[in-house]
Motif scaffolding. Structure first.
Motif, mmCIF file in Angstrom:
data_model
loop_
_atom_site.group_PDB
_atom_site.id
_atom_site.type_symbol
_atom_site.label_atom_id
_atom_site.label_comp_id
_atom_site.label_asym_id
_atom_site.label_seq_id
_atom_site.Cartn_x
_atom_site.Cartn_y
_atom_site.Cartn_z
ATOM 1 N N GLU A 173 -6.859 4.052 -5.444
ATOM 2 C CA GLU A 173 -7.738 4.335 -4.305
ATOM 3 C C GLU A 173 -8.559 3.096 -3.912
ATOM 4 O O GLU A 173 -9.778 3.047 -4.065
ATOM 5 N N LYS A 217 -17.246 6.920 1.949
ATOM 6 C CA LYS A 217 -16.503 5.688 1.724
ATOM 7 C C LYS A 217 -15.088 5.765 2.290
ATOM 8 O O LYS A 217 -14.611 4.835 2.930
ATOM 9 N N LEU A 218 -14.411 6.892 2.034
ATOM 10 C CA LEU A 218 -13.004 6.987 2.394
ATOM 11 C C LEU A 218 -12.748 7.842 3.623
ATOM 12 O O LEU A 218 -11.808 7.594 4.377
ATOM 13 N N ASN A 232 -10.581 -4.960 0.164
ATOM 14 C CA ASN A 232 -9.980 -3.647 -0.057
ATOM 15 C C ASN A 232 -8.636 -3.756 -0.775
ATOM 16 O O ASN A 232 -8.072 -2.747 -1.192
ATOM 17 N N GLY A 284 -10.252 -3.264 -4.035
ATOM 18 C CA GLY A 284 -11.236 -2.181 -4.071
ATOM 19 C C GLY A 284 -12.596 -2.666 -4.503
ATOM 20 O O GLY A 284 -13.319 -1.964 -5.224
ATOM 21 N N ASN A 339 -11.887 -7.865 5.976
ATOM 22 C CA ASN A 339 -11.254 -8.001 4.667
ATOM 23 C C ASN A 339 -10.392 -9.251 4.549
ATOM 24 O O ASN A 339 -9.697 -9.418 3.546
ATOM 25 N N ASP A 363 -9.598 1.923 -1.218
ATOM 26 C CA ASP A 363 -10.617 2.036 -0.167
ATOM 27 C C ASP A 363 -11.991 2.393 -0.727
ATOM 28 O O ASP A 363 -12.992 2.316 -0.018
ATOM 29 N N ARG A 400 0.876 -1.178 0.000
ATOM 30 C CA ARG A 400 0.000 0.000 0.000
ATOM 31 C C ARG A 400 0.906 1.219 0.000
ATOM 32 O O ARG A 400 1.803 1.340 0.852
ATOM 33 N N ALA A 447 -14.299 2.926 5.116
ATOM 34 C CA ALA A 447 -12.931 2.425 5.063
ATOM 35 C C ALA A 447 -12.362 2.119 6.434
ATOM 36 O O ALA A 447 -11.378 1.375 6.548
ATOM 37 N N ASN A 448 -12.950 2.664 7.475
ATOM 38 C CA ASN A 448 -12.460 2.361 8.809
ATOM 39 C C ASN A 448 -12.701 0.913 9.217
ATOM 40 O O ASN A 448 -12.136 0.439 10.191
ATOM 41 N N TRP A 507 -11.502 -1.535 7.780
ATOM 42 C CA TRP A 507 -10.203 -2.207 7.667
ATOM 43 C C TRP A 507 -9.021 -1.309 7.994
ATOM 44 O O TRP A 507 -7.948 -1.793 8.298
ATOM 45 N N ASN A 508 -9.210 0.009 7.978
ATOM 46 C CA ASN A 508 -8.094 0.914 8.247
ATOM 47 C C ASN A 508 -7.937 1.279 9.722
ATOM 48 O O ASN A 508 -6.846 1.595 10.176
#
Length: 964
Positions: free
Chosen positions: A71, A376-377, A201, A204, A457, A73, A4, A389-390, A392-393
């Motif tokens: 991108e 989304k992001l 992710n 995507g 994910n 995410d 990434r 996106a949170n 997995w982030n």
């Protein structure tokens, strides 16, 4: 290895980037990769995120990657992406065109839904009790009577006969494949998982399969339509490109999520028309094509939200033309008759708009794209993050801080194979400071979670909704019934997180289409090109009427197409005004009413108002039973339809019922409602919490005869209370346009209600709006400050018994606090928590019949909520656990006898971020503070740091008012 990274630049075929830990990367692109990147390189900015998949390092230190994901995410739905592979070619503009297509209920779509239902039923079929087609068809009708009834194709006798013959054929074909071909192919339905979902992710992408074996050794996608056929014999030749791409993408998801080689996974397309179970081979070339299309579309989305202008969006949308999308130069009757018209119609729709309408369409479109991208992001920090996106982030600690994860759950009851397909989990005794942010009705994802490395994910997930939840258990209703319970092992632990479906944005895009195709008089009304019409015979009565409610009723009756009602706190906008309008309307013969609100809780209040008219009053509520109070569930459409055995019964039901109730989202989700029901009036409560694109679909719709589906709409709200939730900044949603500003459009974070009200007031169209001024909630001493500061002194008391209480006590109290060394976070204040406990203890000690339901505690931050709850529980007084402690957003629409507000503001940054400011002709209104102060009926306690709070003019004024 997958990397990434953040993009830096591209020079010829070298892609320069940095990993998230700042290691420099030189990626040597293949000619195809370089060419694909060059098609959208102009959209890319420094620090855009890329995933480099299956990388290898070269001797010179550069790397190569099999796939490059822009991108990642931004998740695209696999089926939506695959559907954009058309026989005339693939193009990212296809993805945009598809979002504007109106929701259709054709016999083809109905057949597809039927086939999916047949598969689920046949997989769950008991060996000793084989299914009979007619019985399954009756069961299907009981599940989808509305869809069967509103399908226009079935109103044609010939098409109807073809449909039901096809239905039976599909059932028998699926039954044959499951019961015979599965055995030959060694597919054990006892190990089946129905509708397994995946979030990937890495690529995507996200999606849901129809059928998969528990060990991931095989999966099946069902297709009720046709593949590529021989022109003369109409026999199957090979799979359709869009179906094949879909299968390829699912194989890739299993590879990058579950580390499964495509060589070890059998992939099938089940064509139930023929019947045929087609075993498909993986193709890296086709996967590369699909990823190329995904990247190109996401780059377009990124560019639209980054440029953030109507003109830029127009340049993109006007490119949706046959000569651009038809990359294969396809021709022939099928192309001309079926594939070409939707492309041409979109162009005609845009060209048919006036300059003003086009500017509005494009600016709202840009706003929706920006809002969707941010959802989304995520680009900013929020109290309780909600960006998809949170999932997995975000770290475990971040999820716990935001209350976004239920973990270490254990199964106590597994009924996944029952008709109700639910599971009950036990919730462990979390730390007292942990506040899971989950409620009944929430859409969720469920997955096995036996370590902190297990995430959405890298696990197969199930989708569902929360049916019941308390501190000890949570009951989840799965989306699909399963063949057996063993697919969810009882020995495993589980995690639950919120799901983030795109349905809200999908509905808004389709609302724009409805606006573009609306009748001209409705478009002119919405864009202020004409004033609302009125029955002038009412004007003398209106001008002489002094009593609020009667005057409001006269104006509402006089309005022919639009009326706005401002309902300040406690004025009975729902319990009195909406109720009175319904009573008046029911006196008119054949007068149909649509009652809407933003939230299900507000719809419950509407239902309560209807029940006070007559407990036997008949109405239909559209929505999900999980989001409906049990008292009103008998009125739910799904429950009423259970009595319908044929389509004529459904028609009779809607002809008989004059009142339809629901959230704006649930009603717009059934646009065919307007083909079988014309509404003389729609009353939309909570209208100031609804954005313009939320309402466009319903207000712009036409009925089957071409009339406005809703003749007259009445918007009820209060723009001085909390507004609609918008993720963009105020600067990003601002409109600076010489053509849009005169129509009252200055910022798309404002509701339609607010825009219309501002303009009607400016034009002195007093007959188009009114305000309720008599409140029956707050004691006069509590009401004085908000009335004077927020409502120009116009908010008066009704004089109810609790408002006439002359007991000499301080109705409003401010208790100073300070920051202590214990406050390790800016969002907690131990001193204020202790003050609140002391207040509650004092109330408890003075009341033998203490009722925790009379007290409400409000504070801005979840950390402070947790601290207050912990301190209350430490007292050992069990009833304190029932006291409602929540944010101001959760309290809008509620009231309590006693409200305690903890500012919990410890820094000047918080002081700036806390208010929600409205500037109305120079009067500064803090909408959050307004809601806080107006929840209390009898007593209001406020605690905070006075030295800091007085740096805010309104807070200083409040403290001085209380002190005086």
């Amino acid at each position: 290895m997958n990397i990434r990274c953040k993009f830096k630049k591209k020079e010829e075929d070298i892609f320069f980037a940095k990993t998230l830990d700042r290691k420099e990367i030189r990626l040597k692109c293949t000619p195809t990769q370089s060419e694909d990147l060059d098609t959208f390189i102009q959209h890319i900015q420094e620090n855009n995120i890329f995933n480099l998949l299956n990388t290898k390092e070269n001797e010179d230190g550069s790397i190569e990657a099999e796939f490059i994901i822009f991108e990642p995410d931004y998740l695209m739905d696999i089926s939506s992406l695959a559907e954009n592979f058309r026989s005339f070619g693939e193009h990212p503009l296809n993805c945009i065109l598809s979002r504007f297509r109106p929701t259709e209920n054709t016999h083809h779509i109905l057949l597809g839904n039927a086939a999916n239902y047949f598969l689920d039923e046949i997989v769950n079929e008991k060996d000793d009790n084989p299914l009979i087609y007619n019985e399954v068809l009756k069961k299907l009708f009981k599940i989808s009577p509305f869809e069967f009834t509103t399908c226009k194709d079935l109103q044609n006798k010939e098409t109807e006969a073809v449909f039901f013959r096809s239905c039976e054929k599909q059932f028998l074909n699926i039954q044959k494949i499951v019961n015979q071909v599965f055995i030959v192919q060694n597919i054990d339905k006892e190990k089946a998982i129905l509708e397994p979902s995946f979030i990937c992710n890495a690529l995507g992408l996200q999606g849901r399969l129809d059928f998969m074996l528990q060990d991931f050794s095989a999966f099946i996608e069902l297709k009720s339509g046709k593949g590529e056929e021989d022109f003369y014999t109409k026999q199957f030749k090979y799979s359709a490109i869009n179906h094949y791409i879909q299968m390829i993408l699912y194989l890739a998801v299993l590879e990058f999520n579950m580390n499964l080689s495509h060589e070890n996974v059998k992939s099938y397309l089940l064509y139930s028309k023929y019947p045929l179970l087609s075993k498909e081979r993986h193709s890296r070339k086709h996967l590369e094509r699909a990823i190329t299309l995904r990247n190109a579309f996401v780059a377009l989305e990124y560019d639209v939200q980054r440029q953030n202008t109507a003109q830029h969006s127009y340049e993109i949308l006007k490119s949706i033309k046959p000569e651009i999308l038809n990359t294969k130069k396809l021709s022939g009757k099928f192309y001309e008759n079926y594939l070409l018209p939707p492309i041409r119609n979109f162009g005609k729709m845009l060209s048919g708009l006036s300059d003003l309408e086009r500017a509005y369409f494009m600016r709202v479109y840009t706003f929706i794209v920006k809002e969707m991208w941010t959802a989304k992001l995520g680009e900013r920090e929020y109290e309780g993050f909600r960006e998809a996106a949170n999932l997995w982030n975000a770290s475990f600690e971040e999820k716990i801080s935001a209350g976004e994860l239920l973990y270490d759950l254990k199964i106590v009851q597994n009924a996944a194979s029952s008709d109700q397909h639910y599971i009950v989990f036990s919730i462990p005794a979390y730390d007292l400071t942990y506040l899971p942010n989950f409620r009944v009705g929430d859409a969720i994802v469920l997955y096995e979670r036996n370590s902190e490395n297990d995430m959405v994910n890298n696990k197969q997930i199930f989708k569902g909704a929360i049916e019941e939840i308390n501190s000890k258990t949570v009951k989840i209703r799965l989306r699909a019934r399963q063949r057996n319970n063993s697919i969810l092992p009882e020995t495993s632990a589980y995690g639950i997180e919120h799901d983030y479906p795109d349905s809200t944005f999908t509905a808004m895009f389709k609302g724009l289409t409805a606006f573009a195709n609306a009748n001209q008089d409705r478009k002119d009304l919405l864009l202020l090109q004409r004033s609302p019409e009125i029955d002038n015979s009412f004007l003398p009565l209106i001008s002489s009427e002094k009593e609020d409610l009667k005057r409001v009723m006269l104006k509402a009756d006089a309005a022919k197409d639009c009326f706005l009602l401002i309902g300040p706190p406690g004025t009975g906008k729902t319990s009195q005004a909406l109720k009175a309008m319904v009573i008046s309307s029911l006196k008119k013969e054949n007068f149909n009413i649509l009652l809407l609100a933003y939230t299900n809780r507000a719809v419950d209040e509407i239902c309560q108002a209807l029940h006070t008219i007559d407990k036997n009053l008949s109405y239909i509520r559209i929505g999900n039973e999980l989001n409906c109070d049990a008292m009103y569930r008998p009125h739910l459409l799904d429950n009423l339809l259970k009595k319908c055995n044929r389509r004529s019964d459904v028609i009779q039901l809607f002809e008989k019922e004059r009142i339809i109730v629901g959230t704006v989202a649930s009603v717009w989700n059934k646009p065919d409602l307007f083909n079988i029901k014309h509404f003389d009036m729609a009353i939309i409560d909570e209208a100031t919490q609804l954005l313009e694109p939320h309402l466009l679909g319903i207000l712009s719709s036409k009925d089957s005869s071409g009339r406005n589906a809703v003749e007259k709409y009445i918007l009820i709200g209060d723009h001085k209370q909390l507004p609609a939730i918008v993720l963009q900044s105020e600067e990003e949603s601002r409109i600076e346009s010489g053509i849009l500003n005169p129509a009252g459009l200055f910022n798309l974070k404002d509701s339609l209600f607010e825009r219309l009200y501002r303009k009607y007031k400016e034009q002195n169209l007093s007959y188009t709006f009114d305000m309720l001024t008599k409140q029956g909630r707050m004691h006069p001493e509590i009401a004085e400050f908000p009335s004077k500061v927020f409502y120009n002194g116009e908010l008066n008391c009704l004089g109810l018994s609790h408002q006439q209480d002359s007991e000499q006590i301080n109705r409003m109290s401010f208790i100073p606090s300070f920051r202590s060394p214990e406050d390790i976070s800016d969002k907690i204040n131990h001193e204020e928590a202790r003050i609140i406990v002391a207040i509650v203890n004092d109330i408890y000690s003075k009341n033998k019949d203490f009722d925790p339901g009379t007290i409400g505690i409000i504070t801005p931050y979840r950390s402070q909520i947790a601290l207050i709850r912990k301190k209350l529980l430490e007292t050992g007084i069990n009833t304190f656990s029932s006291i409602m402690i929540d944010t101001v957003e959760r309290y809008q629409g509620s009231q309590k006898d006693i409200i305690i507000y903890s500012f919990s503001v410890n820094t000047e940054w918080q002081l700036k971020a806390l208010p929600c400011i409205l500037d109305e002709n120079g009067t500064i209104i803090d909408r959050k503070l307004n809601v806080v102060l107006t929840r209390a009926r009898k007593l209001l306690f406020v605690t905070g740091n006075p030295e800091l709070l007085k740096k805010n003019g309104l807070f200083k004024k409040l403290i001085e008012h209380i002190s005086s």
